[in-house]
Design a protein around this motif. Structure first.
Motif, PDB file in Angstrom:
ATOM      1  N   ASN A 113      69.525 141.598  46.536  1.00 49.09           N
ATOM      2  CA  ASN A 113      68.468 140.598  46.460  1.00 49.09           C
ATOM      3  C   ASN A 113      67.324 141.154  45.614  1.00 49.09           C
ATOM      4  O   ASN A 113      66.328 141.657  46.127  1.00 49.09           O
ATOM      5  N   VAL A 114      67.487 141.077  44.294  1.00 43.13           N
ATOM      6  CA  VAL A 114      66.509 141.624  43.352  1.00 43.13           C
ATOM      7  C   VAL A 114      66.235 140.592  42.265  1.00 43.13           C
ATOM      8  O   VAL A 114      67.029 139.667  42.066  1.00 43.13           O
TER       9      VAL A 114
ATOM     10  N   LEU B 167      53.082 140.294  45.357  1.00 47.05           N
ATOM     11  CA  LEU B 167      53.892 139.926  44.198  1.00 47.05           C
ATOM     12  C   LEU B 167      55.388 140.136  44.426  1.00 47.05           C
ATOM     13  O   LEU B 167      56.210 139.361  43.931  1.00 47.05           O
ATOM     14  N   LYS B 168      55.752 141.176  45.169  1.00 45.25           N
ATOM     15  CA  LYS B 168      57.180 141.453  45.354  1.00 45.25           C
ATOM     16  C   LYS B 168      57.885 140.339  46.127  1.00 45.25           C
ATOM     17  O   LYS B 168      59.111 140.218  46.068  1.00 45.25           O
ATOM     18  N   HIS B 169      57.122 139.520  46.845  1.00 35.21           N
ATOM     19  CA  HIS B 169      57.714 138.396  47.587  1.00 35.21           C
ATOM     20  C   HIS B 169      57.615 137.086  46.806  1.00 35.21           C
ATOM     21  O   HIS B 169      58.103 136.054  47.281  1.00 35.21           O
TER      22      HIS B 169
ATOM     23  N   LYS C  71      59.547 132.464  43.126  1.00 38.26           N
ATOM     24  CA  LYS C  71      60.557 132.024  44.085  1.00 38.26           C
ATOM     25  C   LYS C  71      60.257 130.624  44.603  1.00 38.26           C
ATOM     26  O   LYS C  71      61.165 129.849  44.894  1.00 38.26           O
ATOM     27  N   VAL C  72      58.969 130.320  44.744  1.00 34.69           N
ATOM     28  CA  VAL C  72      58.547 129.017  45.252  1.00 34.69           C
ATOM     29  C   VAL C  72      57.560 128.398  44.271  1.00 34.69           C
ATOM     30  O   VAL C  72      56.609 129.051  43.841  1.00 34.69           O
TER      31      VAL C  72
ATOM     32  N   TYR D  55      47.213 134.681  43.654  1.00 35.73           N
ATOM     33  CA  TYR D  55      47.997 134.332  44.831  1.00 35.73           C
ATOM     34  C   TYR D  55      47.180 134.473  46.109  1.00 35.73           C
ATOM     35  O   TYR D  55      47.248 133.639  47.019  1.00 35.73           O
ATOM     36  N   LYS D  56      46.382 135.520  46.173  1.00 35.08           N
ATOM     37  CA  LYS D  56      45.655 135.820  47.407  1.00 35.08           C
ATOM     38  C   LYS D  56      44.487 134.869  47.649  1.00 35.08           C
ATOM     39  O   LYS D  56      44.264 134.412  48.787  1.00 35.08           O
TER      40      LYS D  56
END
Length: 253
Positions: free
Chosen positions: A138-139, A180-182, A200-201, A225-226
């Motif tokens: 999952n990368v 960021l990794k998510h 991803k979303v 994002y935050k």
């Protein structure tokens, strides 16, 4: 030399002889047990104990049917290190006749697709691994104007593979960021526009451009994002542009 010293050396010689004879005798005993352990370092499972056992059996036969003197731990180590997704191996035989096999699996960080359909992983040490036919990591996926196929076990560097080295550095930096990794699912590269990140979303594209000022760009994306998307969401935007200094430009749909 006094009698006490002579007695000591005689006993010492007898002990050495006993140890040598016992060692020779034990080498004719069979392998009592095969123990295999695989360390994943927090990564996805791509190879398991059964895979390692199959690798060994394919090359060396059934080790449990062999005498101890017929099994060479260093030879097994060298063979395993040549196999796909094996980054490190340690093989040793205990006094009780147990053959212990310790394997460390590569930890892929990205799956690269070349423009001619080839694909491979790169791991956290920038080592190239072939994909696994039965399991997937999952990368993030990396694709676009990428033509170079790199052989397994090659280490990516900035001289021989500058573009792939940029990809590795970007993914490693993304993975260090808890947000960021998510979020990042795919990295696309074009010769004309540089890098684009796909989340991803959400249905939007992140324009990253070149890897110049990479840390600054990722930092801006982190705060977007935050503090930005967490309040206003990302559904209203089609493009997020990180290429300008000290600002992020978001284009509404």
């Amino acid at each position: 030399m006094n009698k006490r010293a002579i007695r000591f050396f005689v006993i010492l010689i007898l002990v050495v002889i006993v140890v040598i004879v016992a060692n020779i005798s034990m080498r004719n005993f069979g392998i009592a047990q095969l123990n295999i352990a695989v360390e994943y370092n927090g990564g996805d499972t791509l190879i398991d104990k059964r895979d390692i056992s199959t690798m060994i059996s394919k090359r060396f036969g059934n080790v449990l049917s062999k005498k101890r003197k017929e099994v060479n731990g260093e030879e097994i180590e060298e063979y395993l290190l040549k196999q796909n997704l094996v980054s490190k191996a340690n093989v040793y035989l205990t006094l009780g006749g147990k053959l212990n096999v310790e394997v460390w699996q590569n930890k892929p960080i990205a799956r690269i697709y070349t423009s001619d359909g080839e694909q491979f992983y790169v791991d956290e040490n920038k080592e190239v691994c072939d994909i696994c036919k039965t399991r997937a990591a999952n990368v993030p996926i990396v694709n676009g104007d990428l033509k170079t196929k790199v052989k397994r076990k090659t280490i990516i560097d900035s001289v021989s593979f500058p573009l792939y080295n940029d990809v590795c550095n970007m993914v490693l930096a993304i993975n260090k960021d808890d947000i960021l990794k998510h979020q990042i699912d795919q990295i696309y590269y074009s010769k004309k526009n540089g890098f684009q990140l796909l989340p991803k979303v959400g249905d939007y594209v992140i324009l990253f451009g070149s890897t110049d000022n990479m840390d600054e760009k990722l930092n801006k994306l982190h705060y977007l994002y935050k503090y930005g998307f967490s309040k206003h969401g990302w559904d209203n935007y089609s493009i997020v542009n990180l290429e300008f200094n000290n600002q992020v430009i978001c284009t509404r749909k």
